[in-house]
Design an enzyme around this catalytic site. Structure first.
Site, short mmCIF file in Angstrom:
data_model
loop_
_atom_site.label_atom_id
_atom_site.label_comp_id
_atom_site.label_asym_id
_atom_site.label_seq_id
_atom_site.Cartn_x
_atom_site.Cartn_y
_atom_site.Cartn_z
N GLU A 333 0.83 -1.21 0.00
CA GLU A 333 0.00 0.00 0.00
C GLU A 333 0.86 1.26 0.00
OE1 GLU A 333 -4.18 0.14 1.45
OE2 GLU A 333 -3.24 -0.90 3.15
N GLY A 352 -6.83 4.55 -0.03
CA GLY A 352 -6.90 3.14 -0.37
C GLY A 352 -8.33 2.64 -0.39
N SER A 362 8.08 -17.53 1.72
CA SER A 362 8.43 -16.78 2.93
C SER A 362 9.76 -16.06 2.76
CB SER A 362 8.50 -17.72 4.14
OG SER A 362 9.46 -18.73 3.91
#
Length: 410
Positions: A333, A352, A362
């Protein structure tokens, strides 16, 4: 980026005739600060009277400055530090008071959040107090009551010819001791010798290591001419006197027509290039925000692509020592937010709307992940970004879709 500092006169320039910052101007000034340009409010107003405007413009968040009293004081809006200051020798006050009384002029000065004057009923002094949200204190013996060195004193009269005569007399008599000039037909200002907006601005440029060519100055009055001439780009407002316009490199619209916004959009926002986006300044400004707390750093940005890094450490890992999915979404974001901000117009903001991600593998504690955001849709009301997150060995960790809503400033 070509310009680093934007210097703005306040009354008649930043503010419209209703003494307000228009929505378009506010949006443009917030955007250029987000792009790394620092703002200086340069005004004859006292420091206290400029604080609300500095707060509205968020100068404290973006490292801006307040140049008050027509240059007698410069304040760092971020921490209140006085960077430059000149004051009148108090020994001159009895002489100023004597001359004011002889000519029938009102006299006042500023002290913190007050105006000290011998004529509290004067209409112009009352207007000055209202404009700057100051309390008026009446003192019959002005020079005795003012037991400090003021930044400036003001003589007030509606007899413009008499003020002009005293101004001419003092320019000859007080040369080298005090500076005098009329800022309004009814105001004769007295300041320390050598003080004007340009000289004080020059001291600030030296302290910041900023070149004249990296400065834009915008003003509308005779008091603004020296700073307009000093700046790499000097801008006069459309309603300025011809003598002011003649000193400028560019004449913008009037203060009733968003002249500051027009100038900023043309000179800064429209001219910015991807390589000129000051990522180091953006990173520094965000060090106390979420991205700073997570260790996120922008590394590249243009209209179609934004990149950033984030460490996998105690701030961003799960208890098991691998990257937390929530931190990954925050990274995405952050990247998409900057990208949309670059795409937006000055009167627009970005919020957003939706974020969704697939965590594929990972990343372990001690690694640093890299996010690469690319825009896949540039609409008038929304932007869609795809953000891929990689380990330091270029293994794909997550693929995230971010949708940002583009809204007009209210």
């Amino acid at each position: 980026m070509k310009y680093k500092l934007l210097v703005l006169d306040v009354d008649g320039t930043l503010l419209n005739d209703a003494k307000e910052i228009s929505k378009r101007t506010l949006a443009a000034l917030l955007k250029v600060q987000q792009m790394g340009v620092r703002i200086v409010l340069a005004s004859g107003r006292p420091t206290y009277g400029l604080m609300p405007l500095a707060k509205m413009l968020e100068l404290g968040n973006y490292g801006g400055f307040i140049l008050s009293y027509n240059g007698c004081q410069i304040i760092n809006a971020q921490n209140g530090e006085i960077l430059f200051e000149r004051r009148i020798n108090p020994e001159m006050l009895p002489y100023l008071e004597k001359k004011a009384r002889k000519n029938g002029f009102a006299l006042f000065t500023y002290h913190d959040d007050t105006i000290i004057t011998d004529s509290p009923e004067n209409e112009h002094i009352q207007n000055e107090a209202r404009l700057n949200n100051l309390q008026i204190i009446k003192e019959e013996e002005f020079s005795t009551a003012v037991d400090f060195a003021p930044c400036k004193c003001m003589l007030v009269s509606d007899d413009e010819e008499a003020l002009l005569g005293l101004e001419d007399h003092w320019k000859r008599r007080l040369n080298g001791a005090l500076g005098v000039f009329r800022s309004e037909p009814y105001f004769l200002e007295v300041v320390p010798c050598g003080i004007d907006k340009a000289n004080s601005l020059g001291a600030l440029l030296e302290a910041l290591d900023v070149k004249r060519e990296e400065v834009i100055a915008v003003g509308d009055g005779v008091c603004d001419v020296t700073m307009i001439q000093l700046a790499g780009l000097g801008v006069a407002m459309g309603h300025s006197q011809d003598s002011v316009k003649a000193c400028a490199d560019y004449v913008t619209a009037s203060n009733e027509e968003d002249g500051v916004a027009v100038a900023v959009e043309k000179a800064i926002i429209a001219e910015v290039r991807a390589a000129e986006i000051p990522l180091d300044q953006l990173n520094a400004q965000a060090r106390h925000a979420l991205m700073g707390n997570l260790g996120i750093q922008y590394t590249y940005a243009d209209e179609d692509r934004v990149e950033a890094t984030m460490p996998v450490d105690h701030r961003t890992r799960q208890p098991f020592g691998i990257l937390h999915g929530g931190a990954t979404l925050a990274l995405a974001e952050t990247v998409a937010g900057l990208g949309s901000m670059i795409l937006c117009q000055p009167d627009e903001i970005v919020v957003g709307m939706q974020v969704s991600g697939n965590h594929i593998s990972s990343a372990h504690e001690g690694d640093t992940v890299r996010a690469v955001g690319t825009v896949v849709h540039k609409g008038r009301s929304s932007h869609v970004w795809n953000v891929d997150v990689f380990t330091s060995t270029n293994k794909l960790v997550s693929s995230i879709r971010v949708v940002n809503s583009v809204m007009k400033k209210r």
